[in-house]
Write an enzyme that holds these catalytic residues in place. Structure first.
Site, PDB file in Angstrom:
ATOM      1  N   LYS A  45       0.818  -0.967  -0.018  1.00  0.00           N
ATOM      2  CA  LYS A  45       0.023   0.040   0.008  1.00  0.00           C
ATOM      3  C   LYS A  45       0.828   1.194  -0.029  1.00  0.00           C
ATOM      4  O   LYS A  45       1.942   1.249   0.514  1.00  0.00           O
ATOM      5  CB  LYS A  45      -0.901  -0.080   1.283  1.00  0.00           C
ATOM      6  CG  LYS A  45      -1.871   1.064   1.357  1.00  0.00           C
ATOM      7  CD  LYS A  45      -3.065   0.936   0.422  1.00  0.00           C
ATOM      8  CE  LYS A  45      -3.955   2.353   0.602  1.00  0.00           C
ATOM      9  NZ  LYS A  45      -4.345   2.587  -0.728  1.00  0.00           N
ATOM     10  N   LEU A  74      -5.379   6.699   1.283  1.00  0.00           N
ATOM     11  CA  LEU A  74      -3.782   6.428   1.450  1.00  0.00           C
ATOM     12  C   LEU A  74      -3.740   6.062   2.824  1.00  0.00           C
ATOM     13  O   LEU A  74      -2.617   6.708   3.596  1.00  0.00           O
ATOM     14  CB  LEU A  74      -3.211   7.781   1.019  1.00  0.00           C
ATOM     15  CG  LEU A  74      -3.170   8.180  -0.286  1.00  0.00           C
ATOM     16  CD1 LEU A  74      -4.144   9.530  -0.422  1.00  0.00           C
ATOM     17  CD2 LEU A  74      -2.105   8.527  -1.152  1.00  0.00           C
ATOM     18  N   ASN A 125       3.691   6.242  -6.455  1.00  0.00           N
ATOM     19  CA  ASN A 125       2.244   6.548  -6.945  1.00  0.00           C
ATOM     20  C   ASN A 125       2.092   8.018  -7.361  1.00  0.00           C
ATOM     21  O   ASN A 125       2.067   8.889  -6.543  1.00  0.00           O
ATOM     22  CB  ASN A 125       1.615   6.237  -5.608  1.00  0.00           C
ATOM     23  CG  ASN A 125      -0.010   6.376  -6.155  1.00  0.00           C
ATOM     24  OD1 ASN A 125      -0.457   6.938  -7.193  1.00  0.00           O
ATOM     25  ND2 ASN A 125      -0.778   5.921  -5.246  1.00  0.00           N
ATOM     26  N   CYS A 128      -2.811   8.946  -7.359  1.00  0.00           N
ATOM     27  CA  CYS A 128      -3.948   8.480  -6.559  1.00  0.00           C
ATOM     28  C   CYS A 128      -4.822   9.415  -7.324  1.00  0.00           C
ATOM     29  O   CYS A 128      -4.930  10.746  -7.390  1.00  0.00           O
ATOM     30  CB  CYS A 128      -3.641   8.681  -5.155  1.00  0.00           C
ATOM     31  SG  CYS A 128      -5.116   8.494  -4.069  1.00  0.00           S
ATOM     32  N   ILE A 189      -2.658   0.990 -15.207  1.00  0.00           N
ATOM     33  CA  ILE A 189      -3.189   2.096 -14.822  1.00  0.00           C
ATOM     34  C   ILE A 189      -3.646   2.282 -13.430  1.00  0.00           C
ATOM     35  O   ILE A 189      -4.122   0.927 -12.831  1.00  0.00           O
ATOM     36  CB  ILE A 189      -4.391   2.612 -15.726  1.00  0.00           C
ATOM     37  CG1 ILE A 189      -5.475   1.500 -15.725  1.00  0.00           C
ATOM     38  CG2 ILE A 189      -4.239   2.886 -17.217  1.00  0.00           C
ATOM     39  CD1 ILE A 189      -6.808   1.738 -16.324  1.00  0.00           C
ATOM     40  N   THR A 191      -6.540   3.602 -10.782  1.00  0.00           N
ATOM     41  CA  THR A 191      -7.713   3.892 -10.837  1.00  0.00           C
ATOM     42  C   THR A 191      -8.446   5.040 -11.765  1.00  0.00           C
ATOM     43  O   THR A 191      -7.782   6.061 -11.644  1.00  0.00           O
ATOM     44  CB  THR A 191      -8.629   3.659  -9.623  1.00  0.00           C
ATOM     45  OG1 THR A 191      -8.047   4.829  -8.847  1.00  0.00           O
ATOM     46  CG2 THR A 191      -8.435   2.316  -8.863  1.00  0.00           C
ATOM     47  N   GLY A 246      -5.489  -3.196 -14.248  1.00  0.00           N
ATOM     48  CA  GLY A 246      -6.655  -2.642 -14.434  1.00  0.00           C
ATOM     49  C   GLY A 246      -7.626  -3.820 -14.860  1.00  0.00           C
ATOM     50  O   GLY A 246      -7.722  -4.475 -15.917  1.00  0.00           O
ATOM     51  N   GLY A 247      -8.237  -4.364 -13.933  1.00  0.00           N
ATOM     52  CA  GLY A 247      -9.495  -5.554 -14.182  1.00  0.00           C
ATOM     53  C   GLY A 247      -9.000  -6.817 -14.524  1.00  0.00           C
ATOM     54  O   GLY A 247      -9.809  -7.786 -15.127  1.00  0.00           O
TER      55      GLY A 247
HETATM   56  O1  RRO Z   1      -5.581   5.080  -0.980  1.00  0.00           O
HETATM   57  C1  RRO Z   1      -6.470   5.397  -1.783  1.00  0.00           C
HETATM   58  O2  RRO Z   1      -7.449   5.716  -1.674  1.00  0.00           O
HETATM   59  C2  RRO Z   1      -6.110   5.146  -3.138  1.00  0.00           C
HETATM   60  C3  RRO Z   1      -4.831   5.206  -3.695  1.00  0.00           C
HETATM   61 BR1  RRO Z   1      -3.307   5.653  -2.615  1.00  0.00          BR
HETATM   62  C4  RRO Z   1      -4.487   4.932  -5.151  1.00  0.00           C
HETATM   63  O3  RRO Z   1      -3.441   5.247  -5.659  1.00  0.00           O
HETATM   64  N1  RRO Z   1      -5.533   4.362  -5.874  1.00  0.00           N
HETATM   65  C5  RRO Z   1      -6.840   4.369  -5.313  1.00  0.00           C
HETATM   66  O4  RRO Z   1      -7.666   4.016  -6.283  1.00  0.00           O
HETATM   67  N2  RRO Z   1      -7.012   4.526  -4.128  1.00  0.00           N
END
Ligand code: RRO
Length: 309
Positions: A45, A74, A125, A128, A189, A191, A246-247
């Site tokens: 994460k 995050l 990252n 986000c 990718i 999200t 992705g998926g």
């Molecule tokens: O933690 C999140 O809400 C989050 C992150 Br860091 C990300 O890179 N992509 C996402 O869909 N959620």
């Protein structure tokens, strides 16, 4: 017997299938559990300098079968606790920290510290989908120069993977900028920025309001973006791995990404309901290659690119 080995920076992975950041990787315990799977590597994460509690719930909702919207916010313990708690070098699989910061300097500090703790490569990252607070509102990887600045600041400490947002007009351009700045690989990718609404409660489904869309619905978008990245890198004569995601929910999906030019893939959302799926996906890829008579991944990797000359 098909050979699934791949190289990522200085790492040699037994297969090209990794656990994506953000799924089943946010505590040391679950990471140890996922190390029992057949993955080539595990990505953590996102880790930031200071700990973050995350957004109020609901933070992740399945809005149609296999398709999820999330705004976790995050959540993570922060760099120091992460380094004390998380096994980076003791598991039988490589653990790749995913780092998130507000500035190139933040990213550099994170990269330097995890390199000293034994990380061999990091994923940055830059994408986000629902930044808040210190963030400007633009995702780093929506600006090729901003993304390149982060790569330059971090890649002097260890090899870096740039994780990109699909939410740009020309993702190839961003990937090329990252590669020229020193990225060892591109992953895509993240999200897609999204919103869903509860009609009964007359409110957004997620506690944060906005979120990121993942899972089955985004696979065709991921495939197209990976193809665009692969073509752009090829056109510049740049040969670095593209990590597609992705998926992905089965071996056929892995094959789809590899055909579009990815060298490796990450699997995330589909494991939420069944962590064991990772092993099935790995063995399924092997079976598919054996059935087709392919001995190694490069026998078919990138084959779809020829359709888009
Ligand atoms: O933690 C999140 O809400 C989050 C992150 Br860091 C990300 O890179 N992509 C996402 O869909 N959620």
């Amino acid at each position: 017997m098909a050979n699934l080995k791949v190289t990522l920076g200085d790492l040699s992975l037994k297969n090209p299938i990794m656990l994506a950041s953000g799924i089943l990787d946010s505590t040391p315990g679950i990471l140890k559990r996922m190390a029992q799977t057949d993955a080539g590597a595990l990505i953590t994460k996102s880790i930031s300098l200071k700990g973050r509690p995350g957004y109020p719930g609901p933070t992740a909702v399945e809005i149609s079968p296999g398709t999820w919207i999330n705004a976790m916010g995050l959540p993570n313990p922060g760099l120091q606790d992460f380094l004390e708690e998380f096994p980076l070098t003791t598991l039988k699989l490589p653990v790749i920290p995913n780092l998130v910061g507000d500035t190139p300097k933040d990213f550099e500090t994170l990269a330097r510290e995890v390199a000293m703790a034994g990380a061999k490569i990091v994923e940055l990252n830059l994408s986000c989908p629902h930044p808040k607070a210190n963030y400007s509102g633009n995702l780093t990887s929506q600006d090729p120069k901003a993304a390149a600045d982060v790569i330059e600041a971090t890649s002097k400490h260890l090899p870096v993977i740039a994780k990109l947002t699909p939410n740009v007009t020309d993702i190839g351009n961003v990937a090329v900028a990252c590669a020229k700045a020193g990225a060892t690989a591109i992953s895509a990718i993240n999200t897609l920025p999204a919103l869903d609404v509860d009609p009964e409660l007359e409110r957004p489904i997620l506690g944060n309001g906005f979120g990121g869309l993942s899972g089955a619905a985004i696979r065709p978008i991921g495939l197209r973006k990976v193809l665009e990245i692969s073509k752009a890198l090829n056109n510049e004569g740049i040969s670095i791995p593209v990590i597609g995601m992705g998926g992905i929910s089965d071996a056929d999906d892995v094959v789809r990404y590899l055909l579009c030019g990815a060298s490796m893939v990450q699997v995330g959302t589909c494991l939420t309901s069944n962590p064991e799926k990772l092993a099935t996906i790995c063995s399924g890829l092997c079976d598919w290659m054996n059935r087709k008579g392919y001995k190694k991944l490069s026998d078919f990797q990138g084959r779809i690119l020829d359709w888009f000359e």
